[in-house]
Design an enzyme around this catalytic site. Structure first.
Site, PDB file in Angstrom:
ATOM      1  N   GLU A   1       6.924  17.311  22.994  1.00 15.98           N
ATOM      2  CA  GLU A   1       7.130  16.101  23.809  1.00 15.98           C
ATOM      3  C   GLU A   1       8.581  15.927  24.222  1.00 15.98           C
ATOM      4  OE1 GLU A   1       5.940  12.664  21.547  1.00 15.98           O
ATOM      5  OE2 GLU A   1       6.316  13.692  19.649  1.00 15.98           O
TER       6      GLU A   1
ATOM      7  N   HIS B   1       2.897   5.190  16.260  1.00 12.08           N
ATOM      8  CA  HIS B   1       3.174   4.043  17.118  1.00 12.08           C
ATOM      9  C   HIS B   1       2.297   2.833  16.814  1.00 12.08           C
ATOM     10  CE1 HIS B   1       6.108   6.050  19.597  1.00 12.08           C
ATOM     11  NE2 HIS B   1       5.286   7.046  19.850  1.00 12.08           N
TER      12      HIS B   1
ATOM     13  N   ASP C   1       6.855  10.767  26.147  1.00 11.24           N
ATOM     14  CA  ASP C   1       8.181  11.121  25.635  1.00 11.24           C
ATOM     15  C   ASP C   1       8.770  12.295  26.405  1.00 11.24           C
ATOM     16  OD1 ASP C   1       9.081   9.418  23.364  1.00 11.24           O
ATOM     17  OD2 ASP C   1       7.145   9.974  22.534  1.00 11.24           O
TER      18      ASP C   1
ATOM     19  N   ASP D   1      -3.354  13.981   0.989  1.00 12.29           N
ATOM     20  CA  ASP D   1      -4.048  13.560  -0.220  1.00 12.29           C
ATOM     21  C   ASP D   1      -5.025  12.414   0.052  1.00 12.29           C
ATOM     22  OD1 ASP D   1      -2.889  15.480  -1.781  1.00 12.29           O
ATOM     23  OD2 ASP D   1      -1.461  14.152  -2.781  1.00 12.29           O
TER      24      ASP D   1
ATOM     25  N   ARG E   1      -2.118  11.177  13.270  1.00 17.48           N
ATOM     26  CA  ARG E   1      -0.734  11.475  13.647  1.00 17.48           C
ATOM     27  C   ARG E   1       0.175  10.763  12.657  1.00 17.48           C
ATOM     28  NH1 ARG E   1       1.735  10.695  19.655  1.00 17.48           N
ATOM     29  NH2 ARG E   1       1.245   8.491  19.317  1.00 17.48           N
TER      30      ARG E   1
END
Length: 271
Positions: free
Chosen positions: A162, A58, A188, A97, A83
Protein backbone atom coordinates in the site's frame (compact mmCIF):
# COMPACT_ATOMS: atom_id res chain seq x y z
CA UNK A 1 -11.98 -40.59 24.93
CA UNK A 2 -10.03 -37.47 23.77
CA UNK A 3 -12.03 -35.04 21.66
CA UNK A 4 -10.44 -34.58 18.24
CA UNK A 5 -11.34 -31.50 16.20
CA UNK A 6 -10.35 -30.16 12.81
CA UNK A 7 -9.77 -26.47 12.06
CA UNK A 8 -11.79 -24.38 9.64
CA UNK A 9 -10.33 -23.60 6.20
CA UNK A 10 -7.95 -20.67 5.90
CA UNK A 11 -7.83 -18.10 3.11
CA UNK A 12 -5.36 -20.00 0.93
CA UNK A 13 -7.88 -22.83 0.72
CA UNK A 14 -9.99 -20.54 -1.50
CA UNK A 15 -7.27 -20.67 -4.15
CA UNK A 16 -6.74 -24.38 -4.64
CA UNK A 17 -7.47 -25.73 -8.10
CA UNK A 18 -10.72 -27.29 -6.98
CA UNK A 19 -11.86 -24.17 -5.11
CA UNK A 20 -11.18 -21.96 -8.12
CA UNK A 21 -13.05 -24.38 -10.37
CA UNK A 22 -16.02 -24.27 -8.02
CA UNK A 23 -16.27 -20.51 -8.53
CA UNK A 24 -16.26 -20.92 -12.34
CA UNK A 25 -13.39 -18.51 -12.75
CA UNK A 26 -14.72 -15.62 -10.70
CA UNK A 27 -12.51 -14.07 -8.02
CA UNK A 28 -13.24 -14.73 -4.36
CA UNK A 29 -15.38 -11.94 -2.93
CA UNK A 30 -15.45 -10.63 0.62
CA UNK A 31 -15.87 -7.55 2.74
CA UNK A 32 -14.51 -5.67 5.71
CA UNK A 33 -16.22 -5.99 9.08
CA UNK A 34 -15.46 -2.88 11.13
CA UNK A 35 -18.41 -2.43 13.47
CA UNK A 36 -17.19 -4.80 16.17
CA UNK A 37 -20.71 -6.09 16.73
CA UNK A 38 -21.03 -9.91 16.73
CA UNK A 39 -24.62 -9.80 15.48
CA UNK A 40 -23.59 -7.70 12.48
CA UNK A 41 -20.73 -10.10 11.88
CA UNK A 42 -23.07 -13.07 12.01
CA UNK A 43 -25.44 -11.42 9.54
CA UNK A 44 -22.55 -10.82 7.15
CA UNK A 45 -21.16 -14.31 7.69
CA UNK A 46 -24.42 -15.91 6.64
CA UNK A 47 -24.86 -13.76 3.51
CA UNK A 48 -22.97 -16.06 1.12
CA UNK A 49 -19.64 -14.25 0.69
CA UNK A 50 -16.41 -16.22 0.40
CA UNK A 51 -14.59 -14.51 3.28
CA UNK A 52 -14.96 -11.76 5.87
CA UNK A 53 -12.05 -9.49 6.77
CA UNK A 54 -12.17 -8.33 10.40
CA UNK A 55 -10.34 -5.03 10.46
CA UNK A 56 -8.07 -4.67 13.47
CA UNK A 57 -6.18 -1.80 11.85
CA UNK A 58 -8.84 0.86 11.26
CA UNK A 59 -11.62 -0.31 13.58
CA UNK A 60 -11.90 -0.45 17.39
CA UNK A 61 -11.38 -4.20 17.51
CA UNK A 62 -9.33 -5.50 20.42
CA UNK A 63 -8.44 -9.11 21.09
CA UNK A 64 -11.64 -9.92 22.97
CA UNK A 65 -13.78 -8.34 20.23
CA UNK A 66 -12.04 -10.27 17.48
CA UNK A 67 -12.44 -13.51 19.42
CA UNK A 68 -16.19 -12.94 19.83
CA UNK A 69 -16.50 -12.21 16.11
CA UNK A 70 -14.58 -15.34 15.16
CA UNK A 71 -17.00 -17.31 17.28
CA UNK A 72 -19.97 -15.58 15.62
CA UNK A 73 -18.62 -16.65 12.22
CA UNK A 74 -17.72 -20.21 13.18
CA UNK A 75 -21.10 -21.71 12.31
CA UNK A 76 -21.11 -20.46 8.72
CA UNK A 77 -19.26 -21.49 5.53
CA UNK A 78 -17.25 -18.28 5.25
CA UNK A 79 -13.49 -17.92 5.74
CA UNK A 80 -12.50 -15.61 8.62
CA UNK A 81 -9.58 -13.27 7.92
CA UNK A 82 -8.14 -10.73 10.37
CA UNK A 83 -6.11 -7.63 9.53
CA UNK A 84 -3.84 -6.95 12.48
CA UNK A 85 -2.99 -3.36 13.51
CA UNK A 86 0.69 -3.59 12.58
CA UNK A 87 3.60 -5.88 11.88
CA UNK A 88 4.24 -6.70 15.52
CA UNK A 89 5.44 -10.14 16.63
CA UNK A 90 3.52 -10.06 19.90
CA UNK A 91 0.25 -8.98 18.26
CA UNK A 92 0.59 -11.59 15.53
CA UNK A 93 1.09 -14.30 18.15
CA UNK A 94 -1.98 -13.16 20.08
CA UNK A 95 -4.24 -13.02 17.04
CA UNK A 96 -3.08 -16.45 15.92
CA UNK A 97 -3.71 -17.89 19.37
CA UNK A 98 -7.27 -16.48 19.24
CA UNK A 99 -7.85 -18.84 16.34
CA UNK A 100 -7.40 -16.36 13.49
CA UNK A 101 -5.80 -18.64 10.92
CA UNK A 102 -5.58 -16.05 8.13
CA UNK A 103 -3.84 -12.75 8.84
CA UNK A 104 -3.34 -9.63 6.75
CA UNK A 105 -0.25 -7.66 7.79
CA UNK A 106 -0.46 -3.97 6.79
CA UNK A 107 2.26 -1.65 5.53
CA UNK A 108 4.71 -4.23 4.19
CA UNK A 109 7.10 -2.21 2.04
CA UNK A 110 10.00 -4.58 1.41
CA UNK A 111 11.09 -8.19 1.27
CA UNK A 112 12.66 -7.65 4.69
CA UNK A 113 9.29 -6.64 6.12
CA UNK A 114 7.72 -9.72 4.53
CA UNK A 115 10.40 -11.97 6.03
CA UNK A 116 9.69 -10.52 9.47
CA UNK A 117 5.98 -11.24 8.98
CA UNK A 118 6.74 -14.85 8.06
CA UNK A 119 8.84 -15.29 11.19
CA UNK A 120 6.03 -13.92 13.34
CA UNK A 121 3.56 -16.42 11.84
CA UNK A 122 5.51 -19.62 12.48
CA UNK A 123 6.87 -21.66 15.35
CA UNK A 124 10.61 -22.36 15.65
CA UNK A 125 12.76 -23.28 13.85
CA UNK A 126 11.09 -21.40 10.98
CA UNK A 127 9.85 -18.49 13.05
CA UNK A 128 9.49 -16.95 16.48
CA UNK A 129 5.83 -17.55 17.33
CA UNK A 130 5.49 -18.27 21.03
CA UNK A 131 4.24 -21.74 21.90
CA UNK A 132 1.03 -21.72 23.92
CA UNK A 133 -1.22 -24.08 21.99
CA UNK A 134 -2.48 -25.90 25.09
CA UNK A 135 -3.88 -22.56 26.31
CA UNK A 136 -5.21 -21.27 23.01
CA UNK A 137 -8.33 -21.41 20.86
CA UNK A 138 -6.09 -21.82 17.80
CA UNK A 139 -5.41 -25.45 18.75
CA UNK A 140 -8.81 -25.78 20.41
CA UNK A 141 -6.92 -26.31 23.64
CA UNK A 142 -4.93 -29.20 22.12
CA UNK A 143 -8.03 -30.86 20.67
CA UNK A 144 -6.69 -30.42 17.11
CA UNK A 145 -4.34 -33.40 16.67
CA UNK A 146 -0.67 -32.57 16.04
CA UNK A 147 -1.40 -28.85 15.91
CA UNK A 148 2.19 -27.77 16.48
CA UNK A 149 3.42 -29.90 13.58
CA UNK A 150 0.53 -28.85 11.32
CA UNK A 151 0.30 -25.16 12.18
CA UNK A 152 2.35 -23.96 9.20
CA UNK A 153 -0.13 -25.59 6.83
CA UNK A 154 -3.18 -24.28 8.69
CA UNK A 155 -2.33 -20.55 8.61
CA UNK A 156 -2.36 -18.08 5.72
CA UNK A 157 -0.14 -15.01 5.59
CA UNK A 158 -1.23 -12.12 3.39
CA UNK A 159 0.97 -9.03 3.31
CA UNK A 160 -0.44 -5.66 2.34
CA UNK A 161 1.18 -3.59 -0.40
CA UNK A 162 0.00 0.00 0.00
CA UNK A 163 2.85 2.39 -0.80
CA UNK A 164 4.76 3.52 -3.84
CA UNK A 165 7.87 1.87 -2.40
CA UNK A 166 6.00 -1.41 -1.98
CA UNK A 167 4.83 -1.30 -5.61
CA UNK A 168 8.45 -1.20 -6.69
CA UNK A 169 9.24 -4.14 -4.42
CA UNK A 170 6.06 -6.12 -5.08
CA UNK A 171 7.71 -9.00 -6.90
CA UNK A 172 10.36 -9.45 -4.22
CA UNK A 173 7.77 -9.20 -1.44
CA UNK A 174 5.51 -11.83 -2.98
CA UNK A 175 8.43 -14.16 -3.68
CA UNK A 176 9.38 -14.44 0.00
CA UNK A 177 8.94 -18.04 1.12
CA UNK A 178 6.03 -18.20 3.55
CA UNK A 179 4.08 -15.32 2.03
CA UNK A 180 0.89 -16.86 0.68
CA UNK A 181 -0.64 -13.81 -0.93
CA UNK A 182 -0.70 -10.04 -1.28
CA UNK A 183 -3.51 -7.58 -0.58
CA UNK A 184 -3.36 -4.17 -2.27
CA UNK A 185 -4.62 -1.08 -0.42
CA UNK A 186 -5.40 1.64 -3.00
CA UNK A 187 -6.24 4.31 -0.39
CA UNK A 188 -2.85 4.41 1.31
CA UNK A 189 -1.18 3.77 -2.04
CA UNK A 190 -2.84 6.87 -3.47
CA UNK A 191 -1.75 8.91 -0.46
CA UNK A 192 1.85 7.75 -0.80
CA UNK A 193 1.77 8.85 -4.45
CA UNK A 194 0.64 12.37 -3.51
CA UNK A 195 -2.94 11.61 -4.55
CA UNK A 196 -4.75 11.51 -1.20
CA UNK A 197 -8.36 10.39 -1.61
CA UNK A 198 -7.92 9.68 -5.33
CA UNK A 199 -8.02 5.88 -5.44
CA UNK A 200 -9.43 5.99 -8.99
CA UNK A 201 -6.69 8.23 -10.38
CA UNK A 202 -5.23 6.59 -13.50
CA UNK A 203 -1.77 6.46 -11.96
CA UNK A 204 -3.10 4.66 -8.87
CA UNK A 205 -5.08 2.19 -10.96
CA UNK A 206 -2.00 1.53 -13.09
CA UNK A 207 0.08 0.92 -9.96
CA UNK A 208 -2.49 -1.55 -8.61
CA UNK A 209 -2.45 -3.46 -11.89
CA UNK A 210 1.35 -3.48 -11.85
CA UNK A 211 1.26 -5.16 -8.44
CA UNK A 212 -1.33 -7.68 -9.67
CA UNK A 213 0.95 -8.64 -12.56
CA UNK A 214 4.09 -8.86 -10.42
CA UNK A 215 2.47 -10.96 -7.70
CA UNK A 216 0.83 -13.36 -10.13
CA UNK A 217 4.19 -13.83 -11.82
CA UNK A 218 5.47 -15.36 -8.56
CA UNK A 219 2.59 -17.84 -8.40
CA UNK A 220 1.06 -16.25 -5.29
CA UNK A 221 -2.54 -15.04 -5.06
CA UNK A 222 -3.33 -11.33 -5.01
CA UNK A 223 -6.33 -9.25 -3.98
CA UNK A 224 -7.40 -5.64 -3.78
CA UNK A 225 -9.86 -3.40 -1.98
CA UNK A 226 -12.46 -1.92 -4.35
CA UNK A 227 -15.89 -0.86 -3.09
CA UNK A 228 -17.04 0.59 -6.45
CA UNK A 229 -18.49 -2.24 -8.53
CA UNK A 230 -17.02 -1.06 -11.83
CA UNK A 231 -13.55 -0.76 -10.33
CA UNK A 232 -13.85 -4.17 -8.67
CA UNK A 233 -14.77 -5.73 -12.01
CA UNK A 234 -11.87 -3.93 -13.68
CA UNK A 235 -9.39 -5.32 -11.16
CA UNK A 236 -10.92 -8.79 -11.48
CA UNK A 237 -10.45 -8.59 -15.24
CA UNK A 238 -6.83 -7.53 -14.62
CA UNK A 239 -6.24 -10.77 -12.71
CA UNK A 240 -7.11 -10.09 -9.07
CA UNK A 241 -7.78 -13.40 -7.31
CA UNK A 242 -9.93 -11.83 -4.60
CA UNK A 243 -11.70 -8.50 -4.24
CA UNK A 244 -12.85 -6.82 -1.05
CA UNK A 245 -16.10 -5.30 -2.25
CA UNK A 246 -17.54 -3.56 0.79
CA UNK A 247 -17.62 -2.92 4.52
CA UNK A 248 -20.41 -3.32 7.03
CA UNK A 249 -20.14 0.27 8.27
CA UNK A 250 -20.03 1.69 4.73
CA UNK A 251 -23.10 -0.32 3.71
CA UNK A 252 -24.97 0.94 6.77
CA UNK A 253 -23.88 4.54 6.15
CA UNK A 254 -25.03 4.55 2.52
CA UNK A 255 -28.29 2.72 3.25
CA UNK A 256 -29.28 5.09 6.07
CA UNK A 257 -28.39 8.08 3.89
CA UNK A 258 -30.69 6.69 1.19
CA UNK A 259 -33.50 6.36 3.73
CA UNK A 260 -32.95 9.92 4.88
CA UNK A 261 -32.93 11.21 1.31
CA UNK A 262 -36.20 9.40 0.62
CA UNK A 263 -38.09 10.27 3.81
CA UNK A 264 -36.47 13.44 5.17
CA UNK A 265 -35.35 15.31 2.06
CA UNK A 266 -37.03 18.17 0.21
CA UNK A 267 -38.96 15.73 -1.97
CA UNK A 268 -40.01 13.44 0.88
CA UNK A 269 -43.44 11.78 0.47
CA UNK A 270 -46.29 13.51 2.27
CA UNK A 271 -49.46 12.09 3.75
Amino acid sequence: MPIRLEPQPSLKDLFTTSARAGRNGRPAAGMFVNSGDPSTTEICASAGLDYLLLDGEHAPLGLETVQSQLRAMAGYPVVPVVRVPALDTVLVKQYLDLGAQSLVIPMVDSAGDAEAAVRAMHYPPHGVRGVGSALARSARWNRIPDYLDRAADLVTLVVQVESAAAVGNAGEIAAVDGVDGVFIGPSDLAASMGLLGQQDHPDVVAAVKTVIDRVRATGKFVGVNAFAADRARDYAAAGADFVNVGADVALLARATEALADTWCGAAAPTA
